[in-house]
Design an enzyme around this catalytic site. Structure first.
Site, PDB file in Angstrom:
ATOM      1  N   ASP A  11       0.884  -1.165   0.000  1.00 21.36           N
ATOM      2  CA  ASP A  11       0.000   0.000   0.000  1.00 21.36           C
ATOM      3  C   ASP A  11       0.920   1.211   0.000  1.00 21.36           C
ATOM      4  OD1 ASP A  11      -1.609   2.168   0.544  1.00 21.36           O
ATOM      5  OD2 ASP A  11      -2.275   1.459   2.514  1.00 21.36           O
ATOM      6  N   LYS A  73       2.530  11.179  -3.386  1.00 17.40           N
ATOM      7  CA  LYS A  73       1.529  10.463  -4.178  1.00 17.40           C
ATOM      8  C   LYS A  73       0.598  11.429  -4.929  1.00 17.40           C
ATOM      9  CE  LYS A  73      -1.859   6.761  -3.517  1.00 17.40           C
ATOM     10  NZ  LYS A  73      -2.391   5.838  -2.499  1.00 17.40           N
ATOM     11  N   GLU A 157      -7.270   0.486  -4.921  1.00 15.30           N
ATOM     12  CA  GLU A 157      -7.344   0.468  -3.448  1.00 15.30           C
ATOM     13  C   GLU A 157      -8.671  -0.059  -2.908  1.00 15.30           C
ATOM     14  OE1 GLU A 157      -6.065   4.390  -2.327  1.00 15.30           O
ATOM     15  OE2 GLU A 157      -4.013   3.997  -2.974  1.00 15.30           O
ATOM     16  N   ASP A 180     -13.031   5.648   2.355  1.00 19.58           N
ATOM     17  CA  ASP A 180     -11.602   5.692   2.711  1.00 19.58           C
ATOM     18  C   ASP A 180     -11.187   7.110   3.057  1.00 19.58           C
ATOM     19  OD1 ASP A 180      -8.841   5.704   2.827  1.00 19.58           O
ATOM     20  OD2 ASP A 180      -8.526   4.608   0.944  1.00 19.58           O
TER      21      ASP A 180
END
Ligand code: ADP
Ligand code: MG
Length: 572
Positions: A11, A73, A157, A180
C-alpha cells in the site's frame, strides 16, 4: 513465477505505506526494525545527498522543511500545468521527481520485507486509488521498477480493501461502498461483484481532504488556548497525537491543556460533513440508493474516529463493517492479491471446508460418507466396494451430499455406472475415490481393480457452493431426525444380514436334518422382516440369536465330517 520467492503486497499511501506477504498460507504485514508496520510516506534528501525514509525523514522535517518531501503520491504521474497544477518547488530544488521519491519509499519497504523474511524479493503488487489514470498507474509502476521490483499487478485500493474484508465471498451483483478517509485524501468507491471479481461502479472524493486538515484545525484550537503558533510543528504533532488518543479516550491533554472528545468532535463536524456530497455523488453515479448496498466498509486511519463511524452510519443508514484495521486493510488486500498471484494463498482464500458430507449410496439405500462435512479442502479419500449380488456386471454409483443416513434423504450430485466382469457375490473390487480440489470441483474416480478400468465424473461447484440456508436446513434435519435415521440404518443393515443368513440356515438344515431351536429362531427373523413397522433393534437381536443357534449347526457339521472321515478309514 518462482514459488520460493514471495510477491509483496504494498500500500503506497499518501501519508503512510505498508508492506505484507503471504506466509504459510496467511497474509501478514511486515514490521520494520522498530516493530512498526506502517512507514510514513516521507523522504528526506540531505545536502550531502543522503536519503532517509519514513519516521526518520519525518523527524528531519522540522529542521529541513525544504529537504523533506511528503504526500508525493499527489504528484505522481501528473504533468506540470495539468489542471493548473504546479509542482512544489521542493522537488525541482532537490532535482528529483515524484517517481524517484516514490521509488525511495518502495526501496525502503522492500528492505523492510527482505530483513523480515531473510530473503530477497523482486516482485510486488502495488495499490493505487481507483481514479488514478494511465499516466499515474504507469508512473507508479516505474517507481516500482526503479526500486528493483517487478510490479506484477497494479490493484485499485477499494478492491484491495474489499479483499481484506473478505468480501470476495459476496454473491454475484452484490454491492459494496468503500469509505476511505486517510491523512490527506478522501475516496469513496462503489463496487459490484461481477463474475467473481470486483467492478468499480463509481468513485468520487477529494484529494485535499483528510486527517491532516483536522490536525491543523485542532492545532489552531490548541495554539489559541496556549498562546502558541499553530504553524509550530510541535503543536501540529501534538494535535495529531491528541486526536488519535481521543478516538479511544474521552479526554487527552497537552501542556496542561485538557481537550475532550466532545471538543474535538465540535471542530471535526464541519470537516466530516465535507465527505457527504462525494458519497451522494458516488451513489448517484452508480445509479444506486444507499439501501441497495450490501456492505459498507471503512478504510483509512481517520475512520478510527468514533465520530466518523457514526457519521457514516447516519449517512448510509447502516452499520459500517469495521472488522478490519482500517489503516491496514489496503495493504492486507494487496498482500492477499499477491498471494493469489503467487499461488500460495488459493487454498486459504477461496474455500475452507466442505459444508456437507460427500459420499455414495451403498447397498440397501444407505449413505456411505467418503469425505465428511467440515473437511479442509483440497481433500482426497476413497473406499473399496464389492458386488452384493452374484453375476452383477456393473455397479451404479450415486454421488450424494448431505448428513442423512439414508441415501434418498440426501442430495444426488451425479451418478456413474462402473462395469466389471460378472462373478460370484463379493468377487468384484471397485475402488471409489473422491478428490475435491481447492476450487470446489469434485472428481470421482471409480476403478475396477480386476481390469484396471477407470470411470470418472467431474462435478463442478455444487459440492461446495451450497447456500448457507440449505446447509443449515440439512444439518438441522439430520439432528432432528437422528433417531429415526439411525433406526432406519440399523434396520437396513439388519435386513441385509437376515437376507444373507436365512438361505444359509435353510441349506444347512437340509444337509443336517431339522433343529427345532434353529427353526424357531429363523421363524422369528422372518416374522420381524414381514412386520409393517421396522423394529430395527428386535431384528438385530433375532439375527444374533439365529446366528448363535446356527453355531451348534456349524459344530455339528464339523463333527459329522469328522465322523464320516474316520468311518471311511475304518476307525469307528
Ligand atoms: P493514507 O491513506 O493517506 O496514507 P492512512 O490510512 O494511514 O493514510 O491514515 C492516516 C491518517 O489517519 C492520519 O491523518 C492519522 O492522523 C489518522 N489516524 C490514524 N490513527 C488514528 C486514530 N486512532 N484516530 C484518528 N485518526 C487516526
Ligand atoms: Mg490510504
Amino acid at each position: 513465477m518462482n514459488p520460493n520467492s514471495p510477491i509483496l503486497g504494498i500500500d503506497l499511501g499518501t501519508t503512510n505505506s505498508l508492506v505484507g506477504v503471504v506466509d504459510s498460507g496467511f497474509p501478514i504485514l511486515l514490521a520494520d526494525e522498530n516493530g512498526s508496520r506502517s512507514t510514513p510516506s516521507a523522504v528526506c534528501i540531505a545536502e550531502d545527498g543522503t536519503i532517509t525514509v519514513g519516521a526518520v525523514a519525518l523527524r528531519q522535517r522540522a529542521l529541513h522543511p525544504t529537504r523533506t518531501i511528503t504526500s508525493v503520491k499527489r504528484l505522481i504521474g501528473r504533468r506540470p500545468g495539468e489542471g493548473g497544477w504546479v509542482p512544489p518547488y521542493v522537488l525541482s530544488d532537490l532535482q528529483t521527481t515524484p517517481v524517484e521519491v516514490s521509488a525511495e519509499i518502495l526501496k525502503h519497504l522492500k528492505a523492510v520485507a527482505e530483513r523480515a523474511l531473510e530473503q530477497s524479493v523482486s516482485q510486488a503488487v502495488i495499490t493505487v486509488p481507483a481514479y488514478f489514470n494511465d499516466a499515474q498507474r504507469n508512473a507508479t509502476k516505474r517507481a516500482g521498477e526503479l526500486a528493483g521490483l517487478e510490479v506484477v499487478r497494479i490493484l485499485s485500493e477499494p478492491t484491495a480493501a474489499a479483499l481484506a474484508y473478505g468480501l470476495d465471498k459476496l454473491g454475484e451483483h452484490q454491492k459494496v461502498a468503500v469509505y476511505d478517509l486517510g491523512g490527506g485524501t478522501f475516496d469513496i468507491s462503489v463496487l459490484e461483484m461481477r463474475d467473481g471479481a470486483f467492478q468499480v461502479l463509481s468513485t468520487a472524493g477529494d484529494t485535499q481532504l483528510g486527517g491532516d486538515d483536522l490536525d491543523r484545525m485542532l492545532a489552531g484550537f490548541i495554539a489559541e488556548k496556549l498562546n502558541l503558533s499553530a504553524k509550530d510543528i510541535r503543536v501540529l504533532e501534538a494535535a495529531e497525537s491528541v486526536k488519535k488518543r481521543l478516538s479511544v479516550d474521552e479526554a487527552a491533554s497537552f501542556d496542561g491543556l485538557d481537550i475532550t472528545r466532545a471538543e474535538l468532535e465540535k471542530i471535526a463536524r464541519p470537516w466530516i460533513e465535507c465527505t457527504r456530497l462525494h458519497c451522494l455523488r458516488a451513489l448517484s453515479d452508480a445509479n444506486l440508493k444507499a439501501e441497495q448496498l450490501d456492505e459498507i466498509i471503512l478504510v483509512g486511519g481517520s475512520t478510527r474516529m468514533p465520530l466518523v463511524r457514526e457519521y457514516v452510519r447516519e449517512l448510509f443508514g447502516r452499520e459500517p463493517n469495521t472488522s478490519q484495521n482500517p489503516d491496514e486493510a489496503i495493504a492486507l488486500g494487496a498482500t492477499i492479491q499477491a498471494g493469489i498471484l503467487s499461488g500460495s494463498l488459493r487454498q486459504v482464500l477461496l474455500l475452507d471446508v466442505t459444508p456437507l458430507s460427500l459420499g455414495i449410496e451403498t447397498f440397501g439405500g444407505l449413505m456411505n460418507i467418503i469425505i465428511p462435512r467440515n473437511t479442509t479442502i483440497p481433500a482426497k479419500a476413497g473406499e473399496m466396494f464389492t458386488n452384493a449380488v452374484a453375476n452383477q456386471d456393473s455397479m451404479l454409483i450415486r454421488i450424494l451430499q448431505g448428513e442423512r443416513e439414508l441415501a434418498k434423504d440426501n442430495w444426488e450430485l451425479g451418478r456413474i455406472e462402473v462395469p466389471f466382469p460378472p462373478g460370484p457375490k463379493g468377487s468384484a473390487r471397485v475402488g471409489v475415490q473422491f478428490s475435491l480440489d481447492a476450487d470446489g470441483i469434485l472428481n470421482v474416480l471409480a476403478r475396477d481393480t480386476a481390469t484396471n478400468q477407470d470411470t470418472t465424473l467431474e462435478i463442478s461447484g455444487t459440492a461446495i457452493d451450497v447456500e448457507d440456508e440449505r446447509v443449515e436446513q440439512m444439518i438441522a434435519e439430520s439432528v432432528d431426525l437422528a433417531f429415526e435415521d439411525m433406526n432406519e440404518r440399523i434396520w437396513t443393515e439388519a435386513k441385509l444380514k437376515a437376507e444373507e443368513l436365512l438361505p444359509a440356515v435353510d441349506a444347512a438344515l437340509a444337509q443336517l436334518g431339522e433343529s427345532v431351536e434353529v427353526r424357531a429362531c429363523a421363524a422369528e427373523v422372518r416374522r420381524l422382516l414381514d412386520l409393517p413397522e421396522h423394529d430395527a433393534r428386535a431384528l438385530k437381536a433375532a439375527n444374533q440369536q439365529l446366528d448363535d443357534a446356527t453355531q451348534s449347526l456349524a459344530v455339528m457339521l464339523i463333527e459329522r465330517a469328522m465322523e464320516e472321515s474316520l468311518a471311511r478309514r475304518g476307525l469307528v
